[in-house]
Scaffold this active site. Structure first.
Site, PDB file in Angstrom:
ATOM      1  N   SER A 168     -27.113 -32.163   4.773  1.00  0.00           N
ATOM      2  CA  SER A 168     -26.210 -32.240   3.619  1.00  0.00           C
ATOM      3  C   SER A 168     -26.570 -33.384   2.667  1.00  0.00           C
ATOM      4  CB  SER A 168     -24.779 -32.487   4.087  1.00  0.00           C
ATOM      5  OG  SER A 168     -24.261 -31.329   4.637  1.00  0.00           O
TER       6      SER A 168
ATOM      7  N   GLN B 203     -19.790 -36.537   3.263  1.00  0.00           N
ATOM      8  CA  GLN B 203     -21.094 -35.950   3.579  1.00  0.00           C
ATOM      9  C   GLN B 203     -21.798 -36.719   4.688  1.00  0.00           C
ATOM     10  OE1 GLN B 203     -22.080 -32.790   2.267  1.00  0.00           O
ATOM     11  NE2 GLN B 203     -19.892 -33.218   2.122  1.00  0.00           N
TER      12      GLN B 203
ATOM     13  N   ASP C 182     -16.041 -27.344  -0.329  1.00  0.00           N
ATOM     14  CA  ASP C 182     -16.355 -26.913   1.038  1.00  0.00           C
ATOM     15  C   ASP C 182     -15.351 -25.901   1.562  1.00  0.00           C
ATOM     16  OD1 ASP C 182     -18.590 -28.389   1.389  1.00  0.00           O
ATOM     17  OD2 ASP C 182     -17.636 -30.011   2.508  1.00  0.00           O
TER      18      ASP C 182
ATOM     19  N   GLU D 160     -57.637  -0.490 -17.054  1.00  0.00           N
ATOM     20  CA  GLU D 160     -57.603  -1.137 -15.750  1.00  0.00           C
ATOM     21  C   GLU D 160     -58.528  -0.462 -14.740  1.00  0.00           C
ATOM     22  OE1 GLU D 160     -53.530  -1.616 -14.456  1.00  0.00           O
ATOM     23  OE2 GLU D 160     -53.079  -3.041 -16.063  1.00  0.00           O
TER      24      GLU D 160
ATOM     25  N   HIS E  93     -54.562   7.070 -11.985  1.00  0.00           N
ATOM     26  CA  HIS E  93     -53.285   6.795 -12.647  1.00  0.00           C
ATOM     27  C   HIS E  93     -53.205   7.566 -13.964  1.00  0.00           C
ATOM     28  CE1 HIS E  93     -52.917   3.559  -9.746  1.00  0.00           C
ATOM     29  NE2 HIS E  93     -51.761   3.174 -10.230  1.00  0.00           N
TER      30      HIS E  93
END
Lengths: 434, 434
Positions: free
Chosen positions: B233, B255, B357, B411, B416
């Site tokens: 923490s 803490q 918290d 590419e 594709h």
């Protein structure tokens, strides 16, 4: 070449084995590179670039003007296509942008969630034939929409026999990349993660790369955030007897040509379609420049699975959780609600997978290897961070105090209770136990 | 006890070293446990439970009715506080829920993004004094709001000397946990990741745990998703000369009491405040039940940093990127826009960290160790997955075809290009090169 068989679980196990994983040697090499770059900065990056790329690099970044200049060599048709694709990608991703919000109460309290683009992001772009301008668009555009402060690209320096790929520079320019550093490999990832004299430290690293780059990303994960480490491409096609076998076969080949580890699977309840697709694959494969790769992929990880029904096909698709899922069936929208796990779903005969790779707008960086069960496509969300904020009025905290004290005490965390109680000068009971 | 010094970079380096990391021995032990559970299922889980927890477990899950029954032993004040906290947490997190969306075009095309709760999530809850009901609320409520299909909790079986923590069961009941399995440690994580005869496989594992649990989560990451592995923490307080030193000290202690590795830092431009906070820490510490832990934390990682100005303090806070950031300054909202990196920001004198918290609504599972630079609090978003979908009309694909072919060819991915072109029976030019 391709097997036609019954759908079964063993298929899924086989596909799960494909993940390319680094052996100890690669991990050791990459660890050393990262440590050297971390300690010696630019000097180490330059040495590795000389060693691995055979090039002396000064690590002076290309700015926007330099990127634009280099993109002038891009074929005008490619440039125009990239611009139109970028327009669609921008349109889709802009819809993902979330706003910061807050919620107020009449007592003066408020809390909320602030959403901000990351401060600085690094984009890795492989060199040579693996440099895909489309991937530059897919990674860079969501980052810019997210409001990333500075978007830095790294890519291996071109060797003597050629310049920087102008289509990649065009994509970088169109997508809004701010600077390009000519370094690649694990040393570039290390430079982005820790920063050097010239390469600034980033908050997140995205983009594809070879096994050294992927391993480096894994090793710096935590120091910076990374996108997922992508596995081999996958396509799964659901085809009923309405499917055009030639189109289905073409779509399977579009993934098989990527990589011998790529996987293309067709699920159908029609024996006629199964046989016709197998025949079409054979026929179309012969004409492909990348026939050798595609043939290996189909032989090892390509399958046509005959299902008792399309319901069984859907169950199998959900269990496999493929990267790309095509629905070549009648009334494809009827399937959407039943398809639980997939990176991207292509509905109907006119949505071939490459439409998503290049053009339609959704991201092509997608979860692979069954991780669509829990991961999502790359998105604007991938480039933001959220911060909660809370403000309470005195009266509101006084109202909440007793509950906070009760809960903190139940957890044995007395200092937590005290932090609320002290504001009202009330002695917590437990402080009397001295 | 606490050091007052000038703010500087070395402080950040020291704090970064705190991360608890598994040594080779722990990793090996945990790997073995995971492998055994993966291969032998329930048998292995039962053996390890006998070995590590000293308990025979039948692994029969507690259903909602059983969870409710066990929560009946919860102190009514605690139960009521949990219910009010859950209401606030629900209200805050409900605002994070995103809808699936789609965008349509007049030509009949559409694409969109479907958002769904994960199918099944596992929540780890430590045993003994580390079992925090508040963490059950913080992990479980966002999962249920996200639409997670089934939320499973695992927690070590109670030893002979006590039953299951009724406040944890109350939180589980209130938050909507569906089933609880009484097993803990690395064996429980392995069971959730791979599934056994009785414990179903999940898609994501969340919740805190000791070093064995944290290591197990790291090792199964990829097989399932996990939340972040939390570090110790942290609280960072910006205090100008308007700050109440007693309140600031109380918040630091909230803490520091967590863990000797926890860090509490105060930044101020006021020497008076610095000295007063140091004195208050000394005074308040003496009365704390967990004084020993808090004192070690303050001595090792607690600091009061004197800054030349609050601007310098803000810069330091941004560089540190703390988990919790309190603004104990005049006009705290003026700071919000300048605080770049923090898990949660607490504005003004009446928003002590424990308010976040336990109670206000925002999540308390927050990025630690400087990762607030790129990570966000646990949220509804953490429990969903997104799937893109694309549907194009024939005319729309015909309009896009040329661009797709152009980009695919650029590419070098001819299959594709072919997948788009074949829909229109147009021979791609490259197919003529046979």
């Amino acid at each position: 070449m391709i097997t036609i068989q019954q759908a079964g679980k063993s298929v899924i196990d086989t596909l799960r084995q494909r993940q390319q994983s680094a052996d100890g040697q690669v991990t050791q090499t990459v660890s050393d590179i990262i440590e050297q770059v971390r300690q010696r900065g630019d000097g180490a990056v330059r040495e590795y670039t000389r060693q691995f790329d055979g090039v002396d690099t000064d690590l002076i970044p290309l700015n926007r003007a330099a990127i634009q200049k280099l993109s002038a060599d891009c074929d005008p048709a490619v440039y125009a296509a990239l611009e139109r694709a970028a327009g669609n990608i921008r349109d889709f991703h802009a819809r993902q942008l979330q706003q910061s919000w807050l919620t107020t109460r009449p007592d003066g309290s408020f809390c909320g969630q602030r959403i901000r683009g990351l401060f600085r992001v690094g984009l890795y772009v492989p060199g040579g034939t693996a440099a895909y301008p489309s991937s530059v668009l897919m990674c860079a555009i969501p980052a810019k929409i997210a409001g990333v402060g500075e978007l830095i690209m790294v890519t291996p320096p071109p060797k003597d026999d050629g310049g920087i790929n102008p289509a990649v520079m065009a994509a970088a320019y169109i997508a809004g990349v701010d600077r390009v550093y000519l370094c690649g490999g694990a040393q570039a990832i290390a430079a982005l993660a820790y920063g050097t004299e010239t390469v600034p430290r980033v908050d997140k690293i995205v983009g594809p790369g070879n096994i050294y780059v992927a391993t480096a990303k894994r090793l710096v994960y935590g120091q910076v955030d990374i996108d997922m480490v992508a596995g081999p491409s996958e396509i799964l096609i659901l085809a009923d007897d309405s499917a055009n076998p030639a189109w289905a076969a073409a779509d399977m080949l579009s993934q098989a040509e990527h990589d011998p580890l790529a996987s293309a699977i067709l699920l159908t309840d029609s024996k006629t379609v199964a046989k016709a697709v197998a025949a079409e694959l054979e026929k179309q494969l012969a004409a492909l420049p990348r026939a050798e790769i595609a043939a290996r992929s189909l032989a090892d990880y390509g399958l046509i699975l005959l299902c008792a029904s399309m319901d069984e096909a859907v169950d199998f698709a959900n269990a496999l959780a493929p990267e790309h899922l095509e629905v070549l069936c009648r009334e494809p929208m009827n399937y959407l609600g039943r398809l639980d796990n997939a990176g991207s779903i292509f509905l109907g005969p006119y949505a071939p997978e490459p439409l998503g790779d290049y053009y339609a707008g959704p991201n092509h960086v997608l979860p692979t290897g069954g991780t669509a069960r829990f991961y999502s496509p790359l998105s604007v969300e991938s480039f933001v961070k959220k911060t909660a904020f809370i403000s309470y009025s005195c009266a509101a905290l006084e109202g909440a105090k007793e509950d906070i004290v009760t809960l903190a005490q139940a957890e044995g965390l007395d200092a937590h209770a005290r932090a609320a109680a002290i504001r009202f000068n009330v002695q917590c009971t437990m402080y009397n136990v001295q």
